[in-house]
Design a protein around this motif. Structure first.
Motif, PDB file in Angstrom:
ATOM      1  N   UNK A   1      81.962  24.741  34.546  1.00 22.84           N
ATOM      2  CA  UNK A   1      80.914  25.548  33.934  1.00 22.84           C
ATOM      3  C   UNK A   1      80.013  24.689  33.069  1.00 22.84           C
ATOM      4  N   UNK A   2      79.150  25.334  32.343  1.00 27.24           N
ATOM      5  CA  UNK A   2      78.237  24.639  31.435  1.00 27.24           C
ATOM      6  C   UNK A   2      79.009  24.139  30.212  1.00 27.24           C
ATOM      7  N   UNK A   3      78.593  23.014  29.668  1.00 29.93           N
ATOM      8  CA  UNK A   3      79.172  22.506  28.429  1.00 29.93           C
ATOM      9  C   UNK A   3      78.228  22.865  27.291  1.00 29.93           C
ATOM     10  N   UNK A   4      78.560  23.902  26.526  1.00 24.60           N
ATOM     11  CA  UNK A   4      77.666  24.311  25.451  1.00 24.60           C
ATOM     12  C   UNK A   4      77.728  23.330  24.279  1.00 24.60           C
ATOM     13  N   UNK A   5      76.593  23.108  23.651  1.00 24.73           N
ATOM     14  CA  UNK A   5      76.542  22.199  22.508  1.00 24.73           C
ATOM     15  C   UNK A   5      76.479  22.958  21.186  1.00 24.73           C
ATOM     16  N   UNK A   6      76.229  24.253  21.235  1.00 22.75           N
ATOM     17  CA  UNK A   6      75.994  25.024  20.013  1.00 22.75           C
ATOM     18  C   UNK A   6      77.154  25.954  19.649  1.00 22.75           C
ATOM     19  N   UNK A   7      78.372  25.643  20.074  1.00 21.18           N
ATOM     20  CA  UNK A   7      79.503  26.541  19.830  1.00 21.18           C
ATOM     21  C   UNK A   7      80.047  26.452  18.412  1.00 21.18           C
ATOM     22  N   UNK A   8      79.844  25.363  17.719  1.00 23.36           N
ATOM     23  CA  UNK A   8      80.298  25.235  16.338  1.00 23.36           C
ATOM     24  C   UNK A   8      81.789  25.035  16.177  1.00 23.36           C
TER      25      UNK A   8
ATOM     26  N   UNK B 234      90.134  14.813  22.985  1.00 20.97           N
ATOM     27  CA  UNK B 234      90.639  14.890  24.353  1.00 20.97           C
ATOM     28  C   UNK B 234      90.438  16.271  24.987  1.00 20.97           C
ATOM     29  N   UNK B 235      89.795  17.204  24.289  1.00 21.32           N
ATOM     30  CA  UNK B 235      89.551  18.540  24.814  1.00 21.32           C
ATOM     31  C   UNK B 235      88.062  18.843  24.843  1.00 21.32           C
ATOM     32  N   UNK B 236      87.694  19.852  25.623  1.00 22.28           N
ATOM     33  CA  UNK B 236      86.322  20.326  25.667  1.00 22.28           C
ATOM     34  C   UNK B 236      86.330  21.817  25.954  1.00 22.28           C
ATOM     35  N   UNK B 237      85.205  22.452  25.824  1.00 20.86           N
ATOM     36  CA  UNK B 237      85.063  23.850  26.205  1.00 20.86           C
ATOM     37  C   UNK B 237      83.983  23.932  27.273  1.00 20.86           C
ATOM     38  N   UNK B 238      84.114  24.914  28.145  1.00 20.63           N
ATOM     39  CA  UNK B 238      83.075  25.200  29.124  1.00 20.63           C
ATOM     40  C   UNK B 238      82.734  26.675  29.036  1.00 20.63           C
ATOM     41  N   UNK B 239      81.514  26.995  29.388  1.00 24.78           N
ATOM     42  CA  UNK B 239      81.047  28.370  29.356  1.00 24.78           C
ATOM     43  C   UNK B 239      80.877  28.850  30.794  1.00 24.78           C
ATOM     44  N   UNK B 240      81.492  30.004  31.093  1.00 19.16           N
ATOM     45  CA  UNK B 240      81.388  30.590  32.424  1.00 19.16           C
ATOM     46  C   UNK B 240      80.992  32.055  32.291  1.00 19.16           C
ATOM     47  N   UNK B 241      80.409  32.637  33.326  1.00 20.00           N
ATOM     48  CA  UNK B 241      80.075  34.054  33.276  1.00 20.00           C
ATOM     49  C   UNK B 241      81.355  34.907  33.261  1.00 20.00           C
ATOM     50  N   UNK B 242      81.358  35.976  32.499  1.00 20.72           N
ATOM     51  CA  UNK B 242      82.503  36.890  32.477  1.00 20.72           C
ATOM     52  C   UNK B 242      82.790  37.411  33.888  1.00 20.72           C
ATOM     53  N   UNK B 243      81.752  37.577  34.689  1.00 20.34           N
ATOM     54  CA  UNK B 243      81.918  38.071  36.059  1.00 20.34           C
ATOM     55  C   UNK B 243      82.811  37.150  36.893  1.00 20.34           C
ATOM     56  N   UNK B 244      82.811  35.865  36.594  1.00 20.94           N
ATOM     57  CA  UNK B 244      83.658  34.933  37.330  1.00 20.94           C
ATOM     58  C   UNK B 244      85.135  35.251  37.083  1.00 20.94           C
TER      59      UNK B 244
END
Length: 65
Positions: A30-37, A43-53
């Protein structure tokens, strides 16, 4: 690691997708958001995906498709 596509929002390679691995884990594309705070370990990251997925994955697992 063996990776199997479970569900995607399109047939292209650059769309949000959920994969299963032969390790009993999931990979999420998914997208890698930069504004999540959030403060993430290096060693970790977050990705943003549509809830529909996620809903599509649940529907697929319930219907065995």
């Amino acid at each position: 690691m063996k990776v199997t596509k479970l569900v995607s929002t399109c047939d292209l390679k650059d769309c949000p997708t959920i994969y299963a691995t032969d390790r009993g884990t999931l990979l999420v594309q998914g997208e890698t958001p930069a504004d999540h705070g959030l403060q993430m370990p290096s060693h970790e990251t977050v990705v943003e995906i549509p809830a529909e997925l996620m809903l599509a994955l649940i529907r697929k697992s319930h219907h065995g498709a």
